[in-house]
Write a protein that holds these residues in place. Structure first.
Motif, PDB file in Angstrom:
ATOM      1  N   SER A  13     -20.803 -11.870  46.163  1.00 26.07           N
ATOM      2  CA  SER A  13     -19.748 -12.523  45.388  1.00 26.07           C
ATOM      3  C   SER A  13     -18.895 -11.496  44.654  1.00 26.07           C
ATOM      4  O   SER A  13     -17.656 -11.544  44.691  1.00 26.07           O
ATOM      5  CB  SER A  13     -20.375 -13.498  44.392  1.00 26.07           C
ATOM      6  OG  SER A  13     -19.404 -14.067  43.558  1.00 26.07           O
ATOM      7  N   SER A  40      -6.668 -17.831  41.281  1.00 23.24           N
ATOM      8  CA  SER A  40      -7.716 -17.056  40.604  1.00 23.24           C
ATOM      9  C   SER A  40      -8.801 -17.973  40.046  1.00 23.24           C
ATOM     10  O   SER A  40      -9.995 -17.649  40.126  1.00 23.24           O
ATOM     11  CB  SER A  40      -7.117 -16.197  39.489  1.00 23.24           C
ATOM     12  OG  SER A  40      -6.516 -17.004  38.495  1.00 23.24           O
ATOM     13  N   ILE A  41      -8.405 -19.122  39.480  1.00 17.93           N
ATOM     14  CA  ILE A  41      -9.393 -20.075  38.956  1.00 17.93           C
ATOM     15  C   ILE A  41     -10.255 -20.619  40.097  1.00 17.93           C
ATOM     16  O   ILE A  41     -11.485 -20.708  39.989  1.00 17.93           O
ATOM     17  CB  ILE A  41      -8.695 -21.230  38.220  1.00 17.93           C
ATOM     18  CG1 ILE A  41      -8.116 -20.734  36.897  1.00 17.93           C
ATOM     19  CG2 ILE A  41      -9.669 -22.377  37.958  1.00 17.93           C
ATOM     20  CD1 ILE A  41      -7.354 -21.793  36.134  1.00 17.93           C
ATOM     21  N   THR A  42      -9.620 -20.976  41.210  1.00 18.38           N
ATOM     22  CA  THR A  42     -10.352 -21.520  42.358  1.00 18.38           C
ATOM     23  C   THR A  42     -11.325 -20.492  42.925  1.00 18.38           C
ATOM     24  O   THR A  42     -12.491 -20.801  43.210  1.00 18.38           O
ATOM     25  CB  THR A  42      -9.370 -21.964  43.457  1.00 18.38           C
ATOM     26  OG1 THR A  42      -8.398 -22.846  42.901  1.00 18.38           O
ATOM     27  CG2 THR A  42     -10.096 -22.669  44.589  1.00 18.38           C
ATOM     28  N   GLY A  44     -12.594 -17.934  41.342  1.00 18.35           N
ATOM     29  CA  GLY A  44     -13.647 -17.697  40.365  1.00 18.35           C
ATOM     30  C   GLY A  44     -14.740 -18.755  40.454  1.00 18.35           C
ATOM     31  O   GLY A  44     -15.934 -18.444  40.393  1.00 18.35           O
ATOM     32  N   SER A  45     -14.324 -20.012  40.609  1.00 13.93           N
ATOM     33  CA  SER A  45     -15.286 -21.107  40.729  1.00 13.93           C
ATOM     34  C   SER A  45     -16.119 -20.974  41.999  1.00 13.93           C
ATOM     35  O   SER A  45     -17.351 -21.145  41.980  1.00 13.93           O
ATOM     36  CB  SER A  45     -14.541 -22.441  40.717  1.00 13.93           C
ATOM     37  OG  SER A  45     -15.431 -23.509  40.911  1.00 13.93           O
ATOM     38  N   LEU A  46     -15.456 -20.657  43.106  1.00 15.33           N
ATOM     39  CA  LEU A  46     -16.176 -20.499  44.378  1.00 15.33           C
ATOM     40  C   LEU A  46     -17.137 -19.312  44.326  1.00 15.33           C
ATOM     41  O   LEU A  46     -18.278 -19.393  44.809  1.00 15.33           O
ATOM     42  CB  LEU A  46     -15.177 -20.307  45.525  1.00 15.33           C
ATOM     43  CG  LEU A  46     -14.372 -21.540  45.947  1.00 15.33           C
ATOM     44  CD1 LEU A  46     -13.272 -21.151  46.923  1.00 15.33           C
ATOM     45  CD2 LEU A  46     -15.294 -22.581  46.587  1.00 15.33           C
ATOM     46  N   ALA A  48     -18.584 -18.050  41.673  1.00 17.75           N
ATOM     47  CA  ALA A  48     -19.712 -18.390  40.804  1.00 17.75           C
ATOM     48  C   ALA A  48     -20.727 -19.240  41.555  1.00 17.75           C
ATOM     49  O   ALA A  48     -21.940 -19.016  41.447  1.00 17.75           O
ATOM     50  CB  ALA A  48     -19.204 -19.127  39.564  1.00 17.75           C
ATOM     51  N   ASN A  49     -20.251 -20.214  42.322  1.00 18.22           N
ATOM     52  CA  ASN A  49     -21.157 -21.052  43.118  1.00 18.22           C
ATOM     53  C   ASN A  49     -21.852 -20.244  44.209  1.00 18.22           C
ATOM     54  O   ASN A  49     -23.025 -20.466  44.498  1.00 18.22           O
ATOM     55  CB  ASN A  49     -20.387 -22.217  43.740  1.00 18.22           C
ATOM     56  CG  ASN A  49     -20.195 -23.371  42.774  1.00 18.22           C
ATOM     57  OD1 ASN A  49     -21.130 -24.113  42.492  1.00 18.22           O
ATOM     58  ND2 ASN A  49     -18.993 -23.498  42.240  1.00 18.22           N
ATOM     59  N   ASN A  53     -25.528 -20.954  43.135  1.00 13.08           N
ATOM     60  CA  ASN A  53     -25.754 -22.340  43.558  1.00 13.08           C
ATOM     61  C   ASN A  53     -26.343 -22.352  44.966  1.00 13.08           C
ATOM     62  O   ASN A  53     -25.642 -22.469  45.967  1.00 13.08           O
ATOM     63  CB  ASN A  53     -24.447 -23.127  43.518  1.00 13.08           C
ATOM     64  CG  ASN A  53     -24.684 -24.624  43.585  1.00 13.08           C
ATOM     65  OD1 ASN A  53     -25.757 -25.076  43.992  1.00 13.08           O
ATOM     66  ND2 ASN A  53     -23.690 -25.390  43.179  1.00 13.08           N
TER      67      ASN A  53
END
Length: 236
Positions: A13, A40-42, A44-46, A48-49, A53
């Protein structure tokens, strides 16, 4: 097994997040537009998962990151080729002050308050709005300001002073290590540098130097490990 998987996913990641700015270009970091903000937000979320996750498939997340990156690259390419689409993708500048007059209607459209404008002007070291001729909110959220002529700083050209040619600074020593490539590119040698150092500081050697640079006026500046300050301000 879960700990090992999370460790590998986290490393991947971080690696992907370091690689993506190289693909999308430096402008993504320096000029964060609305498009870049969403991407960038999208990402970052991906990312992190992807890191922790484990209930989501590893390959699905990597594919999503690749698709988002490719989409952002494509949008940047389209914005580069089409000015009309560029304003839709990245946004367009908004005039906040024109000829010294505050454009209240423009500010209402973008929900920009006077408090925000005052704060932006203070960042430009402007505390009196009457000093401003034009102010523009750029598509990256920064405010560009043109002062009225009476409040603009005087330049050397205004004073008729002789303008000396400048060169880009060349770093010769960084963190105590000689930058061999910079020396070669500018036709300089270690021996020359040692002689120049001896002229400035008798008895000093290159091993004593923490940082050395050839400045914009071709002047040599040396900073030594031992600064010789009797009472440094920041002491541990």
């Amino acid at each position: 097994m879960n700990y090992a998987e999370i460790l590998m996913r986290t490393i991947l990641s971080v690696g992907l997040l370091l690689l993506i700015p190289r693909i999308l270009g430096k402008q993504t970091l320096s000029n964060m537009t609305s498009n870049d903000f969403v991407i960038s937000i999208t990402l970052g979320s991906l990312a992190a998962n992807l890191a922790f996750n484990v209930s989501l498939k590893f390959t699905y997340l990597v594919l999503s990151i690749v698709v988002i990156t490719a989409t952002s690259f494509l949008l940047s390419f389209i914005a580069l080729k089409s000015r009309r689409l560029r304003s839709w993708i990245s946004g367009s500048p908004t005039v906040l002050i024109e000829e010294g007059k505050i454009m209240e209607a423009n500010m209402r459209k973008i929900r920009y308050t006077m408090d925000s404008l005052d704060q932006a002007l203070r960042k430009k070291e402007i505390f009196n709005v009457e000093e401003v001729d034009y102010a523009v909110l750029e598509d990256n959220g920064q405010v560009s300001v043109l002062k009225k002529e009476a409040y603009q700083s005087v330049t050397k050209q205004d004073l008729g002073l002789v303008l000396k040619p400048q060169a880009f600074p060349v770093e010769l020593i960084m963190d105590g290590k000689l930058v061999e490539d910079n020396l070669k590119q500018h036709g300089l040698t270690r021996e020359w540098l040692e002689k120049e150092l001896d002229k400035k500081q008798k008895g000093k050697t290159l091993a004593d130097v923490f940082y050395a640079v050839k400045g914009t006026q071709q002047q040599l500046v040396f900073d030594f490990y031992e600064d010789g300050l009797q009472q440094p301000l920041d002491r541990e």
